[in-house]
Write an enzyme that holds these catalytic residues in place. Structure first.
Site, mmCIF file in Angstrom:
data_model
loop_
_atom_site.group_PDB
_atom_site.id
_atom_site.type_symbol
_atom_site.label_atom_id
_atom_site.label_comp_id
_atom_site.label_asym_id
_atom_site.label_seq_id
_atom_site.Cartn_x
_atom_site.Cartn_y
_atom_site.Cartn_z
ATOM 1 N N ASP A 1 -12.279 96.618 19.173
ATOM 2 C CA ASP A 1 -10.530 97.286 19.965
ATOM 3 C C ASP A 1 -9.553 97.693 18.758
ATOM 4 O OD1 ASP A 1 -12.240 96.552 21.977
ATOM 5 O OD2 ASP A 1 -10.748 94.611 22.641
ATOM 6 N N ASP B 1 -0.023 89.779 27.465
ATOM 7 C CA ASP B 1 0.578 90.054 26.277
ATOM 8 C C ASP B 1 1.180 91.937 26.154
ATOM 9 O OD1 ASP B 1 0.077 88.034 25.354
ATOM 10 O OD2 ASP B 1 -2.353 88.141 24.951
ATOM 11 N N ARG C 1 3.345 86.135 20.300
ATOM 12 C CA ARG C 1 3.611 87.865 20.622
ATOM 13 C C ARG C 1 5.264 88.300 20.620
ATOM 14 N NH1 ARG C 1 -1.556 88.972 20.197
ATOM 15 N NH2 ARG C 1 -2.394 88.030 22.008
ATOM 16 N N SER D 1 -13.581 87.484 25.541
ATOM 17 C CA SER D 1 -11.877 87.679 25.065
ATOM 18 C C SER D 1 -11.061 86.601 24.543
ATOM 19 C CB SER D 1 -11.112 88.573 26.062
ATOM 20 O OG SER D 1 -9.469 88.975 25.473
HETATM 21 N N1 ARG Z 1 -3.985 83.455 29.378
HETATM 22 C C1 ARG Z 1 -2.709 83.595 28.623
HETATM 23 C C2 ARG Z 1 -1.745 84.430 28.447
HETATM 24 O O1 ARG Z 1 -1.278 85.077 29.009
HETATM 25 C C3 ARG Z 1 -3.978 84.396 27.075
HETATM 26 C C4 ARG Z 1 -3.703 85.719 26.762
HETATM 27 C C5 ARG Z 1 -5.149 86.133 25.685
HETATM 28 N N2 ARG Z 1 -6.487 85.832 25.987
HETATM 29 C C6 ARG Z 1 -7.134 86.240 26.051
HETATM 30 N N3 ARG Z 1 -8.045 85.033 25.892
HETATM 31 N N4 ARG Z 1 -7.341 87.255 24.580
HETATM 32 O O2 ARG Z 1 -0.669 83.562 27.403
#
Ligand code: ARG
Length: 411
Positions: A14, A123, A94, A174
């Protein structure tokens, strides 16, 4: 000359597509920034892939120790878990990535930063809000959110532009990972009734392959921060990695939950977080000895608020600062050890001790040497129950006669 943009770059499909797209469709000069928060699979090939996708530079920042010291451990002090279960690994990473993007943008005079988050998740919120608060003048481009390429389109785009793609088992889902945990979603997992296939997991063994014998590990905390395992002082990265491997071997830290995203979607996510699960339990065990009843209760409310704040991307706020000051203050005497047993996917506290423990054996004991004066109990209970007694007689027994029936066990 083209404007410069700094792209948060993982080296995956990506963000490689995003790198090309920012040049082709938006005319930017792209500088990739790869932030290592732990478990970055293949650093060299990430750099190569970035350059092959047309980036002018690909920088790698090792932020592992800062991540643990300034993001994870303070959160551990607050025992943060989102909706009772998720130790917030992805969410905690993040704000640090946002900060490093901004630093890089300043360093090279970029006018914008970019990330490849979808427009449906948390995110994007965390990165956008982080950048907005630290550097309101920077433009933010969410490449995936803006071009909404499907996976097939991204694969075609990569093929057309000669971007190398690696298909791995993990790419059926993912995933996001750092030292504090691994997050896995999408694919088959979107049906919350479907059991997660074993290939979802990478850090934890299935229970039928965990060691037959338990293992015990002694974790030392100083002011709420873990500093040693089995008497050996370790730096944060080594400590968390060692605990993560040990816990994973014993099948600890698998979490399967449906959570509430900030953007209003319920989503099913699998987490693997062995070190987080062990450290959270151990830290709470030590707080049982070192915090008063009121501190434990109030702090758990603060911890929930703190978890929401992290989940919702509000790290760089005064509210965070205020909560964190409170939590830090509660950790002044959280110094001591917790002895944890790991076995077949479970963590059990087997013992705890603290230099400034509030636990008093002389008060708790039922044996000789008891210093608790039981003759005070009756008077204490009389006063403790006084309001209830007055109210029952003046009001409750007058209006609800069935209370009497309840009390006497009659229908
Ligand atoms: N749901 C989790 C959060 O919002 C993880 C998000 C990222 N997850 C992923 N499988 N790319 O913090």
């Amino acid at each position: 000359m083209a404007d410069k943009i700094v792209l948060a770059y993982s080296g995956g499909l990506d963000t490689s597509v995003a790198c090309k797209w920012l040049q082709e469709e938006r005319g930017y000069e792209v500088h990739c920034l790869t932030v290592d928060l732990g478990n970055l699979p293949d650093v060299d090939s990430a750099r190569e892939r970035g350059l092959s996708a047309g980036a002018v530079s690909v920088d790698l920042v090792d932020a592992k120790e800062d991540f643990l010291r300034y993001f994870v451990f303070p959160a551990l002090g607050a025992n943060v878990v989102y909706e009772g279960r998720y130790p917030l690994a992805t969410a905690l990473g993040r704000p640090l990535i946002a900060k490093l993007l901004v630093d890089k943008a300043r360093e090279i005079g970029a006018v914008a930063v970019a990330h490849g988050c979808t427009g449906k998740g948390n995110d994007q919120v965390r990165l956008d809000v982080g950048v907005q608060t630290l550097a309101p003048d920077l433009t933010i481009v969410g490449t995936q959110r803006e071009n909404q390429m499907s996976r097939d389109e991204a694969l075609r785009y990569a093929a057309k532009h000669g971007i190398a793609v690696r298909q791995t088992a993990a790419s059926l889902y993912s995933t996001d990972e750092n030292l504090w945990g691994r997050s896995i979603e999408a694919g088959l997992l979107e049906d919350p009734w479907v059991s997660p296939p074993e290939d979802v997991y990478a850090w934890t063994r299935p229970l039928d392959r965990t060691p037959a014998q338990p293992v015990e590990v002694e974790i030392r905390f100083e002011k709420g921060v873990p500093v040693a395992l089995d008497g050996e002082r370790l730096d944060p990265v080594a400590l968390v990695q060692r605990l993560s491997n040990l816990g994973g071997e014993h099948g600890i830290g698998r979490i399967d939950m449906v959570e509430n995203r900030l953007v209003g979607i319920k989503s099913r996510e699998i987490y693997e977080a062995p070190a987080a699960v062990i450290l959270l339990d151990a830290h709470r065990a030590l707080e049982e000895l070192t915090l008063s009843k009121q501190q434990v209760r109030w702090k758990s409310l603060v911890g929930q608020e703190y978890a929401d704040l992290i989940y919702n991307g509000l790290w760089f706020t005064s509210h965070h600062r205020d909560l964190s000051e409170y939590v830090q203050s509660t950790q002044r005497h959280v110094t001591g050890d917790a002895r944890m047993r790991l076995w077949h996917g479970t963590v059990m506290t087997m013992g705890r001790r603290a230099e400034r423990s509030l636990y008093s054996e002389e008060l708790a004991t039922y044996s000789d040497g008891d210093q608790f004066d039981q003759s005070h109990a009756q008077g204490f209970i009389k006063l403790h129950g006084l309001q209830a007694q007055v109210q029952a007689h003046r009001q409750l027994l007058q209006e609800h006669t069935d209370l009497l029936h309840l009390a006497s066990g009659e229908d």
